[in-house]
Design an enzyme around this catalytic site. Structure first.
Site, PDB file in Angstrom:
ATOM      1  CE1 TYR A 134      -3.920   2.133   0.187  1.00  0.00           C
ATOM      2  CE2 TYR A 134      -2.567   3.425   1.681  1.00  0.00           C
ATOM      3  CZ  TYR A 134      -3.685   3.300   0.874  1.00  0.00           C
ATOM      4  OH  TYR A 134      -4.550   4.360   0.737  1.00  0.00           O
ATOM      5  CG  ASN A 215      -6.009   6.804   6.186  1.00  0.00           C
ATOM      6  OD1 ASN A 215      -6.303   5.613   6.304  1.00  0.00           O
ATOM      7  ND2 ASN A 215      -6.608   7.601   5.308  1.00  0.00           N
ATOM      8  CB  SER A 238       5.319   9.623  10.725  1.00  0.00           C
ATOM      9  OG  SER A 238       6.692   9.340  10.625  1.00  0.00           O
ATOM     10  CG  HIS A 263       5.930  12.511   8.060  1.00  0.00           C
ATOM     11  ND1 HIS A 263       5.990  11.842   6.862  1.00  0.00           N
ATOM     12  CD2 HIS A 263       7.180  12.418   8.589  1.00  0.00           C
ATOM     13  CE1 HIS A 263       7.197  11.367   6.667  1.00  0.00           C
ATOM     14  NE2 HIS A 263       7.946  11.697   7.697  1.00  0.00           N
ATOM     15  CD  GLU A 327       7.649   5.883  11.973  1.00  0.00           C
ATOM     16  OE1 GLU A 327       7.452   5.505  10.804  1.00  0.00           O
ATOM     17  OE2 GLU A 327       7.130   6.913  12.458  1.00  0.00           O
ATOM     18  CG  ASP A 361      12.416   9.458   6.109  1.00  0.00           C
ATOM     19  OD1 ASP A 361      12.119   8.411   6.723  1.00  0.00           O
ATOM     20  OD2 ASP A 361      12.170  10.586   6.545  1.00  0.00           O
ATOM     21  CD  GLU A 415       2.995 -34.793  24.998  1.00  0.00           C
ATOM     22  OE1 GLU A 415       2.650 -35.085  23.842  1.00  0.00           O
ATOM     23  OE2 GLU A 415       3.640 -33.770  25.284  1.00  0.00           O
TER      24      GLU A 415
END
Length: 429
Positions: A134, A215, A238, A263, A327, A361, A415
């Site tokens: 995305y 978003n 951000s 941002h 971040e 970035d 078991e």
């Protein structure tokens, strides 16, 4: 003639304040729960009506009529004509750097080791077949995110990488996607794009995993759909943090914080320091730099979510920063390597006065798709490992199985799983 925003009289925002760790954590949250009901409705609409729903939702939210979602080769070629050659060259340079760094992360396709006679163990690593990326739109376009997501996936060996991005796609984004090697590009955004990639529609074949920022509608859609599609991590607004002492250069610190604020109004930043005089020096520099920023109104809004924390010493400052789990983390102290060794929680770390966040970035090659909202306590940023899965491998000889038989038979007996024990006994008969 009206003045441009950056030509208008500069009104200094309310001075930033000293905050505590909890204040900053609460003010950098994405608050996706507030849109959960809306996103649930979008997902159900896409599940039921497919492409028809995508057209209706794109018209409603993006004010764009879309007949065909897939971007054609002709449109991509036309985008190259609209983008300056210098931009194309630097996108290619950034893509090279990103690929170089992500290749360093690649595991071997398979490794095996004989741990003792007759017992060989190993791991087989396999890329995913089809992944969705995305690429957000909105207040800005992000060709850099196109590179970060697609180059990482392609370097990992993913066969088919598709991308969804909203509205009228910026030509630079199309060029970046093409340089990165994207196989399919779709003009659809928001929660409906996430639903389309997860569920599939007539035009968009579903994927195994979805990565990339967005978003809170996008984030909530990823959260709600993660039972049927893999995701990287929930990503909120951000954020950036600077850990600094008296040796820090105030204008450098200010520059990273101001850059983070542009941002969006929901962005957040924090300075953590053991120098009580540093916050005022940084604020002064921030105001000097803010005067010339075209997006200064957005930056001023982000300052409401932000502030500074003064710790009694650097050890406490480090402890606070690990609790913040930012971040982006900038370290500007006298002994940065010592501090770096004590950092446990951060998405990406920028060490020293000449390592701005912008380097990561865009250009250094590290990935800028990173965990926000404290997820750095448990999540890593985007790496090639997110696009691959592993299978453990074991190979035993008859002698090797005999060596393990007592352990297997005993534990199977505890078991009550007789057939498990028998699968060993029948081979050792």
């Amino acid at each position: 003639m009206a003045k441009a925003a950056n030509d208008q009289e500069f009104v200094e925002p309310e001075k930033w304040k000293e905050i505590d760790e909890e204040y900053w954590i609460q003010n950098r949250m994405s608050k996706t729960d507030e849109v959960k009901e809306t996103v649930e409705g979008i997902i159900e609409q896409v599940r039921k009506d497919g492409d028809k729903a995508l057209r209706e939702l794109t018209k409603k939210f993006d004010k764009v009529d879309v007949e065909r979602f897939a971007v054609s080769r002709e449109e991509i070629e036309a985008a190259y004509e609209e983008v300056d050659q210098e931009v194309v060259d630097e996108l290619e340079n950034a893509a090279f750097n990103i690929q170089r760094f992500h290749r360093m992360q690649l595991p071997p396709d398979m490794w095996t080791t004989e741990v003792e006679p007759g017992i060989t163990l190993g791991v087989k690593s396999t890329p995913l077949n089809r992944v969705g990326c995305y690429i957000p739109g909105g207040l800005a376009s992000y060709p850099s995110t196109a590179l970060m997501t697609v180059v990482a996936a392609k370097t990992a060996g993913v066969d088919e990488v598709i991308c969804c991005t909203p509205g009228q796609i910026n030509p630079a984004v199309l060029v970046a996607l093409d340089i990165a090697g994207c196989d399919e590009i779709y003009r659809v955004g928001g929660a409906q794009a996430i639903a389309a990639m997860a569920l599939g529609t007539e035009s968009i074949e579903k994927v195994q995993k979805i990565v990339g920022p967005g978003n809170r509608f996008v984030t909530e859609a990823k959260i709600l759909l993660q039972d049927i599609v893999g995701i990287d991590f929930p990503a909120g607004p951000s954020e950036a943090a600077v850990l600094a002492d008296s040796s820090a250069v105030p204008k450098f610190v200010a520059a990273d914080l101001v850059a983070q604020g542009e941002h969006g109004p929901s962005s957040a930043f924090v300075l953590v320091t053991d120098d009580p005089s540093l916050p005022d020096k940084v604020w002064e520099q921030m105001m000097i730099q803010l005067k010339d920023e075209p997006r200064r109104d957005i930056i001023a809004q982000s300052m409401k979510n932000s502030g500074y924390i003064v710790a009694k010493d650097m050890e406490l400052a480090i402890e606070i920063m690990n609790g913040v789990a930012p971040e982006h983390l900038c370290i500007e102290v006298k002994d940065p390597m010592d501090v770096l060794s004590k950092i446990r929680n951060a998405g990406s770390i920028f060490v020293g006065p000449y390592t701005p966040i912008a380097a990561g970035d865009y250009a250094s090659g590290t990935n800028h798709v990173l965990p926000t909202s404290g997820y750095a306590t448990m999540c890593s940023g985007l790496t090639v490992s997110m696009f691959r899965k592993t299978s453990t491998v074991q190979m035993l000889t008859k002698e090797g199985l005999a060596a393990l038989a007592p352990t297997i038979n005993t534990l199977a007996g505890v078991e009550g799983l007789h057939a498990h024990a028998n699968s060993v006994k029948i081979r050792n008969a």
